[in-house]
Motif scaffolding. Structure first.
Motif, PDB file in Angstrom:
ATOM      1  N   TRP A   8       0.708  -1.149   0.063  1.00 40.20           N
ATOM      2  CA  TRP A   8      -0.034   0.053  -0.163  1.00 40.20           C
ATOM      3  C   TRP A   8       0.925   1.210   0.067  1.00 40.20           C
ATOM      4  O   TRP A   8       0.637   2.194  -0.651  1.00 40.20           O
ATOM      5  CB  TRP A   8      -1.087   0.060   1.118  1.00 40.20           C
ATOM      6  CG  TRP A   8      -2.208   1.048   1.288  1.00 40.20           C
ATOM      7  CD1 TRP A   8      -2.104   2.328   1.979  1.00 40.20           C
ATOM      8  CD2 TRP A   8      -3.075   1.163   0.303  1.00 40.20           C
ATOM      9  NE1 TRP A   8      -3.026   2.938   1.653  1.00 40.20           N
ATOM     10  CE2 TRP A   8      -3.811   2.452   0.647  1.00 40.20           C
ATOM     11  CE3 TRP A   8      -3.470   0.361  -0.676  1.00 40.20           C
ATOM     12  CZ2 TRP A   8      -4.838   2.864   0.217  1.00 40.20           C
ATOM     13  CZ3 TRP A   8      -4.733   0.958  -1.360  1.00 40.20           C
ATOM     14  CH2 TRP A   8      -5.331   2.134  -1.070  1.00 40.20           C
ATOM     15  N   PHE A   9       1.920   1.308   0.770  1.00 41.02           N
ATOM     16  CA  PHE A   9       2.810   2.532   0.823  1.00 41.02           C
ATOM     17  C   PHE A   9       4.306   1.887   0.304  1.00 41.02           C
ATOM     18  O   PHE A   9       5.292   2.473   1.127  1.00 41.02           O
ATOM     19  CB  PHE A   9       2.509   3.133   2.485  1.00 41.02           C
ATOM     20  CG  PHE A   9       1.562   3.811   2.755  1.00 41.02           C
ATOM     21  CD1 PHE A   9       0.942   4.867   2.209  1.00 41.02           C
ATOM     22  CD2 PHE A   9       0.801   3.104   3.808  1.00 41.02           C
ATOM     23  CE1 PHE A   9       0.082   5.449   2.650  1.00 41.02           C
ATOM     24  CE2 PHE A   9      -0.348   3.696   4.017  1.00 41.02           C
ATOM     25  CZ  PHE A   9      -0.870   4.693   3.565  1.00 41.02           C
ATOM     26  N   GLY A  10       4.231   1.357  -0.651  1.00 40.69           N
ATOM     27  CA  GLY A  10       5.445   0.697  -0.969  1.00 40.69           C
ATOM     28  C   GLY A  10       6.370   1.407  -2.150  1.00 40.69           C
ATOM     29  O   GLY A  10       7.204   1.194  -2.644  1.00 40.69           O
ATOM     30  N   ARG A  11       5.697   2.723  -2.502  1.00 39.95           N
ATOM     31  CA  ARG A  11       6.283   3.635  -3.293  1.00 39.95           C
ATOM     32  C   ARG A  11       6.956   4.743  -2.873  1.00 39.95           C
ATOM     33  O   ARG A  11       6.430   5.360  -2.085  1.00 39.95           O
ATOM     34  CB  ARG A  11       5.452   3.870  -4.531  1.00 39.95           C
ATOM     35  CG  ARG A  11       4.815   2.741  -5.157  1.00 39.95           C
ATOM     36  CD  ARG A  11       3.730   3.022  -6.356  1.00 39.95           C
ATOM     37  NE  ARG A  11       4.295   3.875  -7.346  1.00 39.95           N
ATOM     38  CZ  ARG A  11       5.191   3.636  -8.603  1.00 39.95           C
ATOM     39  NH1 ARG A  11       5.479   2.348  -8.582  1.00 39.95           N
ATOM     40  NH2 ARG A  11       5.632   4.391  -9.081  1.00 39.95           N
ATOM     41  N   PHE A  12       8.364   5.148  -3.359  1.00 38.22           N
ATOM     42  CA  PHE A  12       8.852   6.333  -2.946  1.00 38.22           C
ATOM     43  C   PHE A  12       9.207   6.541  -1.585  1.00 38.22           C
ATOM     44  O   PHE A  12       9.039   7.297  -0.872  1.00 38.22           O
ATOM     45  CB  PHE A  12       8.177   7.733  -3.436  1.00 38.22           C
ATOM     46  CG  PHE A  12       7.687   7.436  -5.002  1.00 38.22           C
ATOM     47  CD1 PHE A  12       8.674   7.940  -5.888  1.00 38.22           C
ATOM     48  CD2 PHE A  12       6.298   7.451  -5.160  1.00 38.22           C
ATOM     49  CE1 PHE A  12       8.218   7.679  -7.246  1.00 38.22           C
ATOM     50  CE2 PHE A  12       5.938   7.347  -6.436  1.00 38.22           C
ATOM     51  CZ  PHE A  12       6.695   7.591  -7.566  1.00 38.22           C
ATOM     52  N   VAL A  13       9.752   5.400  -1.055  1.00 30.47           N
ATOM     53  CA  VAL A  13      10.137   5.299   0.413  1.00 30.47           C
ATOM     54  C   VAL A  13      11.478   5.674   0.485  1.00 30.47           C
ATOM     55  O   VAL A  13      12.500   4.864  -0.053  1.00 30.47           O
ATOM     56  CB  VAL A  13       9.756   3.735   0.928  1.00 30.47           C
ATOM     57  CG1 VAL A  13      10.255   3.777   2.375  1.00 30.47           C
ATOM     58  CG2 VAL A  13       8.243   3.538   0.953  1.00 30.47           C
ATOM     59  N   SER A  14      11.795   6.511   1.343  1.00 31.48           N
ATOM     60  CA  SER A  14      13.215   6.732   1.540  1.00 31.48           C
ATOM     61  C   SER A  14      13.828   5.540   2.286  1.00 31.48           C
ATOM     62  O   SER A  14      13.377   5.044   3.228  1.00 31.48           O
ATOM     63  CB  SER A  14      13.210   8.240   2.474  1.00 31.48           C
ATOM     64  OG  SER A  14      14.546   8.293   2.722  1.00 31.48           O
ATOM     65  N   ALA A  15      15.167   5.585   2.086  1.00 30.97           N
ATOM     66  CA  ALA A  15      16.025   4.263   2.796  1.00 30.97           C
ATOM     67  C   ALA A  15      16.417   5.112   4.157  1.00 30.97           C
ATOM     68  O   ALA A  15      16.682   4.263   5.094  1.00 30.97           O
ATOM     69  CB  ALA A  15      17.374   4.371   2.046  1.00 30.97           C
ATOM     70  N   VAL A  16      16.319   6.327   4.397  1.00 32.54           N
ATOM     71  CA  VAL A  16      16.338   6.787   5.572  1.00 32.54           C
ATOM     72  C   VAL A  16      15.065   7.446   6.117  1.00 32.54           C
ATOM     73  O   VAL A  16      14.398   8.093   5.692  1.00 32.54           O
ATOM     74  CB  VAL A  16      17.152   8.149   5.700  1.00 32.54           C
ATOM     75  CG1 VAL A  16      17.306   8.621   7.178  1.00 32.54           C
ATOM     76  CG2 VAL A  16      18.738   8.009   5.123  1.00 32.54           C
ATOM     77  N   ASN A  17      14.445   6.296   7.105  1.00 36.72           N
ATOM     78  CA  ASN A  17      13.106   6.350   7.510  1.00 36.72           C
ATOM     79  C   ASN A  17      12.967   5.962   9.055  1.00 36.72           C
ATOM     80  O   ASN A  17      14.116   5.576   9.713  1.00 36.72           O
ATOM     81  CB  ASN A  17      12.305   5.500   6.803  1.00 36.72           C
ATOM     82  CG  ASN A  17      12.779   4.268   6.826  1.00 36.72           C
ATOM     83  OD1 ASN A  17      12.760   3.224   7.696  1.00 36.72           O
ATOM     84  ND2 ASN A  17      13.077   3.474   5.407  1.00 36.72           N
ATOM     85  N   ALA A  18      11.739   5.766   9.507  1.00 36.87           N
ATOM     86  CA  ALA A  18      11.351   5.544  10.970  1.00 36.87           C
ATOM     87  C   ALA A  18      12.098   4.191  11.461  1.00 36.87           C
ATOM     88  O   ALA A  18      12.582   3.947  12.494  1.00 36.87           O
ATOM     89  CB  ALA A  18       9.976   5.470  11.296  1.00 36.87           C
ATOM     90  N   THR A  19      12.249   3.046  10.326  1.00 35.65           N
ATOM     91  CA  THR A  19      12.729   1.906  10.760  1.00 35.65           C
ATOM     92  C   THR A  19      14.280   2.140  11.067  1.00 35.65           C
ATOM     93  O   THR A  19      14.903   1.155  11.776  1.00 35.65           O
ATOM     94  CB  THR A  19      12.542   0.816   9.815  1.00 35.65           C
ATOM     95  OG1 THR A  19      13.163   1.105   8.492  1.00 35.65           O
ATOM     96  CG2 THR A  19      11.241   0.631   9.255  1.00 35.65           C
ATOM     97  N   ASN A  20      15.098   2.829  10.768  1.00 30.86           N
ATOM     98  CA  ASN A  20      16.408   3.202  11.061  1.00 30.86           C
ATOM     99  C   ASN A  20      16.394   4.424  11.797  1.00 30.86           C
ATOM    100  O   ASN A  20      17.824   4.923  11.569  1.00 30.86           O
ATOM    101  CB  ASN A  20      17.199   2.767  10.012  1.00 30.86           C
ATOM    102  CG  ASN A  20      16.964   3.771   8.778  1.00 30.86           C
ATOM    103  OD1 ASN A  20      16.348   5.067   8.757  1.00 30.86           O
ATOM    104  ND2 ASN A  20      17.403   3.488   7.546  1.00 30.86           N
ATOM    105  N   ASP A  21      15.520   5.043  12.467  1.00 33.15           N
ATOM    106  CA  ASP A  21      15.499   6.109  13.114  1.00 33.15           C
ATOM    107  C   ASP A  21      16.232   7.450  12.323  1.00 33.15           C
ATOM    108  O   ASP A  21      16.679   8.338  12.729  1.00 33.15           O
ATOM    109  CB  ASP A  21      16.620   6.177  14.556  1.00 33.15           C
ATOM    110  CG  ASP A  21      16.048   5.414  15.758  1.00 33.15           C
ATOM    111  OD1 ASP A  21      14.636   5.372  15.780  1.00 33.15           O
ATOM    112  OD2 ASP A  21      16.770   4.672  16.423  1.00 33.15           O
TER     113      ASP A  21
END
Length: 137
Positions: A8-21
């Motif tokens: 659903w939200f799988g496009r244009f996701v930054s590699a720097v995100n909440a999962t890696n603070d």
């Protein structure tokens, strides 16, 4: 950016995100390189926006002078919504979809340059601009 997926939200996701603070680096924070410890401005903005959650109680906000654009945008949106509900006035931009084809960018121009003319191509959405890069460490 991470590779696009069919989620659903799988496009244009930054590699720097909440999962890696958001790339938080405590050493950079301690030595004063970055107050936040997050390495570049777009990631800092994203961290603040996403950490607020989906709905924020704006009665708890403490807006400052630097938030004047937030205040103006909210006032315009509310005025447009009221005009539509009360007088059936079509909101600005609805009948002109071309206004949504603008994009942000950054460029250093010579002193005295006409910025509107000089950035005409840069501001076009869906156009490759390899000279515009995010400043990342």
């Amino acid at each position: 950016m991470l590779p696009n997926t069919s989620e659903w939200f799988g496009r244009f996701v930054s590699a720097v995100n909440a999962t890696n603070d958001y790339g938080l680096d405590r050493a950079r924070q301690r030595n004063g390189t970055d107050y936040s410890g997050i390495p570049y401005l777009p990631a800092q903005d994203r961290a603040m926006q996403e950490s607020m959650g989906s709905i924020y109680d704006r009665t708890q906000e403490h807006l400052a002078v630097s938030d004047v654009m937030v205040i103006r945008v909210r006032r315009r949106l509310l005025a447009a919504a009221r005009a539509l509900a009360e007088r059936q006035v079509v909101p600005p931009g609805v009948d002109c979809p071309a206004v949504y084809r603008n994009r942000s960018g950054s460029i250093i121009l010579p002193e005295g340059a006409d910025w509107i003319q000089a950035t005409k191509e840069l501001r076009q959405a869906f156009t490759d601009h390899p000279e515009v890069l995010l400043q990342q460490p």
